[in-house]
Design a protein around this motif. Structure first.
Motif, PDB file in Angstrom:
ATOM      1  N   VAL A  21       0.889  -1.171   0.000  1.00 24.19           N
ATOM      2  CA  VAL A  21       0.000   0.000   0.000  1.00 24.19           C
ATOM      3  C   VAL A  21       0.923   1.216   0.000  1.00 24.19           C
ATOM      4  O   VAL A  21       1.630   1.482   0.973  1.00 24.19           O
ATOM      5  CB  VAL A  21      -0.917   0.006   1.236  1.00 24.19           C
ATOM      6  N   LEU A  22       0.913   1.935  -1.095  1.00 23.79           N
ATOM      7  CA  LEU A  22       1.853   3.052  -1.234  1.00 23.79           C
ATOM      8  C   LEU A  22       1.312   4.326  -0.618  1.00 23.79           C
ATOM      9  O   LEU A  22       2.067   5.186  -0.180  1.00 23.79           O
ATOM     10  CB  LEU A  22       2.143   3.301  -2.724  1.00 23.79           C
ATOM     11  N   PHE A  23       0.016   4.465  -0.614  1.00 28.84           N
ATOM     12  CA  PHE A  23      -0.559   5.720  -0.146  1.00 28.84           C
ATOM     13  C   PHE A  23      -1.979   5.465   0.349  1.00 28.84           C
ATOM     14  O   PHE A  23      -2.775   4.822  -0.322  1.00 28.84           O
ATOM     15  CB  PHE A  23      -0.589   6.726  -1.301  1.00 28.84           C
ATOM     16  N   VAL A  24      -2.256   6.000   1.509  1.00 29.57           N
ATOM     17  CA  VAL A  24      -3.635   6.023   2.009  1.00 29.57           C
ATOM     18  C   VAL A  24      -3.903   7.433   2.476  1.00 29.57           C
ATOM     19  O   VAL A  24      -3.188   7.961   3.333  1.00 29.57           O
ATOM     20  CB  VAL A  24      -3.842   5.043   3.181  1.00 29.57           C
ATOM     21  N   GLY A  25      -4.882   8.062   1.892  1.00 29.86           N
ATOM     22  CA  GLY A  25      -5.233   9.420   2.300  1.00 29.86           C
ATOM     23  C   GLY A  25      -6.643   9.455   2.831  1.00 29.86           C
ATOM     24  O   GLY A  25      -7.158   8.443   3.328  1.00 29.86           O
ATOM     25  N   GLY A  26      -7.263  10.615   2.729  1.00 28.43           N
ATOM     26  CA  GLY A  26      -8.635  10.749   3.195  1.00 28.43           C
ATOM     27  C   GLY A  26      -9.588   9.953   2.329  1.00 28.43           C
ATOM     28  O   GLY A  26     -10.403   9.181   2.832  1.00 28.43           O
ATOM     29  N   ASP A  27      -9.452  10.149   1.020  1.00 25.41           N
ATOM     30  CA  ASP A  27     -10.367   9.426   0.125  1.00 25.41           C
ATOM     31  C   ASP A  27      -9.612   8.721  -0.993  1.00 25.41           C
ATOM     32  O   ASP A  27     -10.218   8.263  -1.948  1.00 25.41           O
ATOM     33  CB  ASP A  27     -11.403  10.384  -0.464  1.00 25.41           C
ATOM     34  N   LYS A  28      -8.281   8.686  -0.884  1.00 22.22           N
ATOM     35  CA  LYS A  28      -7.493   8.104  -1.978  1.00 22.22           C
ATOM     36  C   LYS A  28      -6.621   6.944  -1.475  1.00 22.22           C
ATOM     37  O   LYS A  28      -6.046   7.035  -0.386  1.00 22.22           O
ATOM     38  CB  LYS A  28      -6.602   9.189  -2.594  1.00 22.22           C
ATOM     39  N   ILE A  29      -6.549   5.915  -2.290  1.00 20.81           N
ATOM     40  CA  ILE A  29      -5.684   4.770  -1.974  1.00 20.81           C
ATOM     41  C   ILE A  29      -4.847   4.471  -3.208  1.00 20.81           C
ATOM     42  O   ILE A  29      -5.361   4.494  -4.330  1.00 20.81           O
ATOM     43  CB  ILE A  29      -6.517   3.524  -1.578  1.00 20.81           C
ATOM     44  N   ARG A  30      -3.573   4.203  -2.972  1.00 20.52           N
ATOM     45  CA  ARG A  30      -2.669   3.837  -4.064  1.00 20.52           C
ATOM     46  C   ARG A  30      -1.959   2.534  -3.661  1.00 20.52           C
ATOM     47  O   ARG A  30      -1.392   2.459  -2.566  1.00 20.52           O
ATOM     48  CB  ARG A  30      -1.651   4.948  -4.289  1.00 20.52           C
ATOM     49  N   VAL A  31      -2.041   1.562  -4.497  1.00 18.51           N
ATOM     50  CA  VAL A  31      -1.480   0.245  -4.184  1.00 18.51           C
ATOM     51  C   VAL A  31      -0.607  -0.216  -5.340  1.00 18.51           C
ATOM     52  O   VAL A  31      -0.878   0.116  -6.496  1.00 18.51           O
ATOM     53  CB  VAL A  31      -2.606  -0.809  -3.988  1.00 18.51           C
ATOM     54  N   SER A  32       0.418  -0.979  -5.007  1.00 18.96           N
ATOM     55  CA  SER A  32       1.209  -1.578  -6.079  1.00 18.96           C
ATOM     56  C   SER A  32       1.018  -3.084  -6.060  1.00 18.96           C
ATOM     57  O   SER A  32       0.838  -3.695  -5.005  1.00 18.96           O
ATOM     58  CB  SER A  32       2.692  -1.225  -5.923  1.00 18.96           C
ATOM     59  N   GLY A  33       1.055  -3.638  -7.231  1.00 22.15           N
ATOM     60  CA  GLY A  33       0.940  -5.084  -7.381  1.00 22.15           C
ATOM     61  C   GLY A  33       1.987  -5.556  -8.360  1.00 22.15           C
ATOM     62  O   GLY A  33       2.703  -4.747  -8.969  1.00 22.15           O
ATOM     63  N   ARG A  34       2.115  -6.860  -8.504  1.00 17.91           N
ATOM     64  CA  ARG A  34       3.127  -7.374  -9.424  1.00 17.91           C
ATOM     65  C   ARG A  34       2.632  -8.657 -10.081  1.00 17.91           C
ATOM     66  O   ARG A  34       2.017  -9.507  -9.430  1.00 17.91           O
ATOM     67  CB  ARG A  34       4.430  -7.642  -8.662  1.00 17.91           C
ATOM     68  N   LEU A  35       2.872  -8.720 -11.359  1.00 19.08           N
ATOM     69  CA  LEU A  35       2.587  -9.937 -12.111  1.00 19.08           C
ATOM     70  C   LEU A  35       3.902 -10.690 -12.225  1.00 19.08           C
ATOM     71  O   LEU A  35       4.875 -10.183 -12.799  1.00 19.08           O
ATOM     72  CB  LEU A  35       2.052  -9.545 -13.499  1.00 19.08           C
ATOM     73  N   LEU A  36       3.928 -11.889 -11.632  1.00 19.49           N
ATOM     74  CA  LEU A  36       5.181 -12.650 -11.558  1.00 19.49           C
ATOM     75  C   LEU A  36       5.139 -13.814 -12.547  1.00 19.49           C
ATOM     76  O   LEU A  36       4.245 -14.672 -12.474  1.00 19.49           O
ATOM     77  CB  LEU A  36       5.368 -13.191 -10.136  1.00 19.49           C
ATOM     78  N   ALA A  37       6.083 -13.821 -13.455  1.00 17.21           N
ATOM     79  CA  ALA A  37       6.184 -14.919 -14.418  1.00 17.21           C
ATOM     80  C   ALA A  37       7.598 -14.920 -14.978  1.00 17.21           C
ATOM     81  O   ALA A  37       8.249 -13.877 -15.014  1.00 17.21           O
ATOM     82  CB  ALA A  37       5.166 -14.741 -15.540  1.00 17.21           C
ATOM     83  N   ASN A  38       8.053 -16.081 -15.395  1.00 18.68           N
ATOM     84  CA  ASN A  38       9.414 -16.140 -15.953  1.00 18.68           C
ATOM     85  C   ASN A  38       9.378 -16.288 -17.472  1.00 18.68           C
ATOM     86  O   ASN A  38      10.275 -16.817 -18.073  1.00 18.68           O
ATOM     87  CB  ASN A  38      10.214 -17.277 -15.317  1.00 18.68           C
ATOM     88  N   ARG A  39       8.263 -15.854 -18.038  1.00 19.53           N
ATOM     89  CA  ARG A  39       8.143 -15.937 -19.499  1.00 19.53           C
ATOM     90  C   ARG A  39       7.184 -14.848 -19.965  1.00 19.53           C
ATOM     91  O   ARG A  39       6.594 -14.133 -19.149  1.00 19.53           O
ATOM     92  CB  ARG A  39       7.624 -17.314 -19.892  1.00 19.53           C
ATOM     93  N   GLU A  40       7.064 -14.758 -21.248  1.00 20.48           N
ATOM     94  CA  GLU A  40       6.127 -13.798 -21.823  1.00 20.48           C
ATOM     95  C   GLU A  40       4.721 -14.142 -21.341  1.00 20.48           C
ATOM     96  O   GLU A  40       4.347 -15.316 -21.246  1.00 20.48           O
ATOM     97  CB  GLU A  40       6.167 -13.871 -23.356  1.00 20.48           C
ATOM     98  N   VAL A  41       3.960 -13.122 -21.017  1.00 19.92           N
ATOM     99  CA  VAL A  41       2.617 -13.375 -20.531  1.00 19.92           C
ATOM    100  C   VAL A  41       1.716 -12.245 -21.022  1.00 19.92           C
ATOM    101  O   VAL A  41       2.158 -11.099 -21.167  1.00 19.92           O
ATOM    102  CB  VAL A  41       2.619 -13.479 -18.986  1.00 19.92           C
ATOM    103  N   LEU A  42       0.464 -12.597 -21.295  1.00 20.77           N
ATOM    104  CA  LEU A  42      -0.483 -11.572 -21.723  1.00 20.77           C
ATOM    105  C   LEU A  42      -1.699 -11.660 -20.817  1.00 20.77           C
ATOM    106  O   LEU A  42      -2.416 -12.666 -20.815  1.00 20.77           O
ATOM    107  CB  LEU A  42      -0.885 -11.781 -23.189  1.00 20.77           C
ATOM    108  N   ALA A  43      -1.870 -10.605 -20.016  1.00 16.69           N
ATOM    109  CA  ALA A  43      -3.054 -10.551 -19.161  1.00 16.69           C
ATOM    110  C   ALA A  43      -4.100  -9.693 -19.861  1.00 16.69           C
ATOM    111  O   ALA A  43      -3.801  -8.571 -20.280  1.00 16.69           O
ATOM    112  CB  ALA A  43      -2.697  -9.957 -17.807  1.00 16.69           C
TER     113      ALA A  43
END
Lengths: 354, 486
Positions: free
Chosen positions: B34-56
């Motif tokens: 969770v990178l940021f939590v404010g009054g009405d704002k939230i910023r989160v980071s996530g990660r797609l983990l793979a050791n090859r080409e991937v298409l989400a």
């Protein structure tokens, strides 16, 4: 006939040799963030620079990133604005002098550059740091190939009681140092001028002894985790101060700062240390990517160098007498009034109590 | 036989090798930080983990007030064609509310989810604001924390324009027009919450209204002025491009009319005047040659009673009455530091000690609580203690001091000082705390001097005359100033 044909065939590959152009991708000037906020007295500094580009030739300079808006925000939403330093300190942003990080809180560094790009760090939690219980001196000599006289200095060994039931990561930095600088004003010889072309010596009456201030001189990184001494009393090398022929002529004083840092910061610093100390031997650890904790909000894939650290801070002062050194460098001689040396003052610091 | 056996073994081994398949490691989604939590704002980071080409086909975050993720708020970041970090940000969350968040990615129709992180949005709070006193259109900065976008700021009931919200902690607003009140509370409205700041805001006040022109469209300079129960008196002095002015004009603030008042003495310029006394001055017989007039008068309403002549010449002195005595401060003709006192009971003039600074009508004088104060031409406010014949520097005028000749009027515990020549500033001085507060600037022609000032019913009147070199049919204008009106 066949023999001639062989010669001709040998010539063919030689004629086909073309120079191979190595295409090195143009390096970007990456934002680099460096700094620590701590529970110690402020102001604390965060330095923003742009890295030099890389390539086959020297292509750029490390430039300070100026006119950015830099804030430190805690997990409760309290925001502290950092003020950019004046000339000579451009790119360095300072917290107010009364700012101190608080143990238990998490802090993020947020940056908005003059171009409008926004960067943030991941949260760094401040943990308490145990006091430095003792500081000992160990003499160190380092043989060199360049000279018959080895390099030398002192290593400071910090004693501490590591808290049990938690992982601790320690980082030490040299704080400000003060030492008695001794010069030889009696040997003063001015530069040749039309009035004094033969450089006739002009001895000065004053001054032989000054107190010279020196900013924290950190040539190597001292970091450690408590895997091998969790919950125990331990003594760890925490600093090295090189003997430059001036520092240990009389009396030397320094404040050693001890920080408790996050695991991420420890990993980062350890990697930096490893790579800085690679000597090229086969036993060197393989180079690894240095991954900091700064992110670009505009482009999460942008590489941002450096690490924003937040930690608990404690410090301990040590006075080193010339007699504490078993091996000393030859005394360096300055043939002038000691007051002409930058950072040297005739009066001792108010808290000079060796 | 042995060859056959070896051949079979070789083919068996070959068969195994040919059956070897690449073992693919699983693709994972991580809710990183969770990178940021404010009054009405939230910023989160996530990660797609793979050791090859991937298409989400899609990836992003889900937010919900319930751990079961019922009625989730979805932040969809769209297609992602390589592993790596992604950051999601969303506004509009409720203040001080617990939320659950997880990262997700959809790959080949299969939904992958990261771990669930619990967090709480924060509450806004104000730590300070500045300035607490200002004018319409000026910028005001409110410092605090967790100010979401859309935070509204009100001055009383008047909404202010929010110019900037820096890091949700520094709101810059434009001070809106007042609605009649000088002191108003500042309120922040964030979602359904209202935060009233502990200190109110005060509008810079002071309303000027032009009430009259001086009769006859004349402009007189080096005049005298005083006021008493019968009205404001302005007269004597020299008419622009004309003769000296013979008498006085009296202004009645109740009716707004002027009446001519005869003066039995000679014409003169630079005469001193208080509510009860008038005297001295001179006429200029040729350039810089003055014929002094030592006549001294007691004023009774609109009548002038001649007293014994002054024992000295005086020109452009500053006069004030204190404890039934008359004090004359400085003046021209080498009298700049002189202090003279007249005792009407003994009909006698006494010289006091010289003042430590220049005196005369280049400054201004007022009394408050039986004390005499003088504002010098360079902005120093001195207190004079007549009993000890002593001067003390009290404070310094914070505005521009132009070319001297300020005004001074006192209403209650507040002194109104300023209007130095070539300036339009007027300041209010709290005589108890010695704190200065700027008032609205005077209107009218900026190149004007103040030819008289008076008080009536809590208002101050300024008679403003365009500087003598200014040509045109410009007249002397009388302005009414209400210190606390806007």
């Amino acid at each position: 006939m066949l023999k001639r044909l062989v010669y001709l065939l040998l010539l063919l590959p030689m004629a086909c040799v073309e120079p191979y152009e190595v295409e090195v991708p143009e390096g970007e000037q990456l934002l680099t963030v460096e700094g620590i906020i701590s529970t110690g007295p402020g102001p604390h500094a965060i330095t923003l620079t742009r890295s030099a580009t890389y390539g086959s030739i020297f292509e750029g300079l490390i430039r300070p990133v100026s006119l950015a808006t830099v804030v430190v925000r805690d997990n409760e939403g309290n925001v502290t604005f950092l003020i950019e330093g004046a000339d000579g300190l451009k790119g360095s942003y300072f917290t107010p002098a009364n700012f101190r990080a608080q143990v238990g809180k998490s802090y993020t560094l947020q940056i908005r550059t003059a171009e409008g790009k926004v960067y943030t760090s991941t949260p760094e939690r401040v943990t308490a740091v145990p006091a430095i219980q003792s500081l000992e001196i160990r003499n160190v000599t380092i043989p060199t190939e360049e000279s018959s006289v080895p390099k030398s200095g002192i290593q400071l060994i910090a004693g501490l009681k590591d808290p049990a039931d938690e992982n601790n990561f320690y980082y030490w930095k040299n704080g400000q140092a003060v030492y008695i600088l001794e010069t030889r004003p009696d040997l003063f010889t001015p530069r040749p001028t039309t009035a004094n072309p033969n450089r006739t010596p002009q001895p000065k009456d004053c001054c032989v002894q000054c107190y010279r201030y020196e900013a924290g001189n950190n040539q190597s990184l001292f970091v450690v985790n408590d895997d091998s001494f969790n919950g125990l009393n331990t003594k760890i090398p925490a600093s090295f101060i090189a003997d430059d022929g001036f520092r240990f002529v009389n009396k030397f004083r320094m404040d050693l700062k001890q920080y408790s840092i996050s695991q991420g910061a420890y990993r980062y610093l350890r990697l930096v240390k490893q790579q800085a100390e690679i000597s090229g031997s086969i036993f060197d650890p393989p180079p690894a990517t240095l991954r900091g904790n700064m992110l670009s909000l505009d482009n999460p894939d942008e590489v941002v160098l450096g690490y924003f650290m937040a930690g608990g801070e404690t410090s301990r002062r040590i006075y080193v007498d010339k007699s504490d050194l078993t091996f000393k460098q030859n005394r360096a001689i300055i043939q002038d009034d000691c007051r002409v040396i930058s950072g040297a003052f005739i009066d001792p610091p108010a808290d000079w109590k060796p | 036989m042995q060859l056959l056996r070896t051949s079979i073994l070789f083919f068996i081994l070959l068969a195994f090798w040919s059956c070897t398949q690449e073992d693919e490691t699983p693709i994972l989604v991580s809710t990183e930080e969770v990178l940021f939590v404010g009054g009405d704002k939230i910023r989160v980071s996530g990660r797609l983990l793979a050791n090859r080409e991937v298409l989400a086909e899609d990836h992003g975050f889900e937010f919900s007030t319930q751990s079961s993720f019922a009625n989730p708020i979805i932040v969809s970041l769209g297609e992602k064609n390589q592993p790596g970090r992604f950051i999601g940000e969303k506004n509009g969350f409720k203040l001080s509310q617990t939320y659950f968040v997880k990262a997700f990615a959809t790959i080949n129709g299969k939904r992958l989810e990261g771990k669930v992180i619990e967090l709480s949005t924060l509450s806004p709070a104000v730590t300070s604001f500045a300035p607490s006193y200002g004018v319409v259109g000026q910028e005001l900065v409110i410092q605090g924390k967790n100010f979401p976008e859309g935070t509204k700021v009100f001055f009383g009931n008047q909404e202010a324009q929010v110019l900037q919200n820096v890091f949700e902690s520094k709101l810059t607003v434009k001070i809106p027009a007042p609605t009649g009140q000088i002191v108003v509370p500042i309120k922040l409205r964030v979602q359904d919450r209202e935060i009233t700041l502990s200190t109110p805001f005060e509008y810079q006040a002071g309303k000027y209204t032009k009430v009259s022109d001086f009769p006859g469209n004349l402009r007189i300079y080096d005049n005298s002025y005083f006021s008493n129960a019968t009205g404001f008196y302005v007269g004597l002095g020299k008419i622009k491009l004309g003769d000296n002015y013979a008498g006085f004009q009296r202004f009645n603030p109740a009716t707004g009319t002027w009446t001519e008042v005869n003066f039995p003495g000679n014409k003169r310029r630079f005469a001193f005047a208080t509510a009860n006394y008038l005297g001295g001055g001179a006429i200029e017989t040729s350039r810089d040659v003055f014929q002094f007039d030592r006549s001294f008068w007691k004023i009774n309403g609109s009548n002038f009673e001649r007293l014994g002549d002054l024992p000295f010449n005086t020109r452009d002195a500053m006069a004030v009455e204190w404890n039934s005595k008359l004090f004359l401060f400085g003046g021209l003709d080498a009298a700049s530091f002189l202090v003279r006192m007249y005792d009407p009971q003994q009909a006698k003039w006494v010289n006091m000690q010289n003042a430590p600074f220049l005196l005369g009508r280049i400054g201004a004088v007022f009394t408050w609580e039986n004390r005499i104060f003088v504002l010098s031409n360079i902005g120093q406010l001195w207190e004079y203690e007549p009993n000890q014949d002593r001067w003390q520097l009290r404070t310094t005028y914070p505005g521009k001091t132009g070319f001297g000749h300020p005004v001074a009027e006192v209403i209650g515990n507040k002194a109104y000082l300023g209007l130095y020549r070539a300036t339009q500033e007027l300041w209010e001085l709290d005589l108890e705390t010695l704190k200065w507060k700027t008032k609205n600037q005077i209107i009218g022609l900026p190149q004007s001097i103040t030819s008289g000032h008076f008080q009536h019913n809590g208002s101050i009147y300024f008679l403003r005359t365009p500087e003598e070199p200014i040509i045109g049919s410009l007249t002397m204008e009388l302005y009414k100033f209400d210190p606390d009106a806007i």
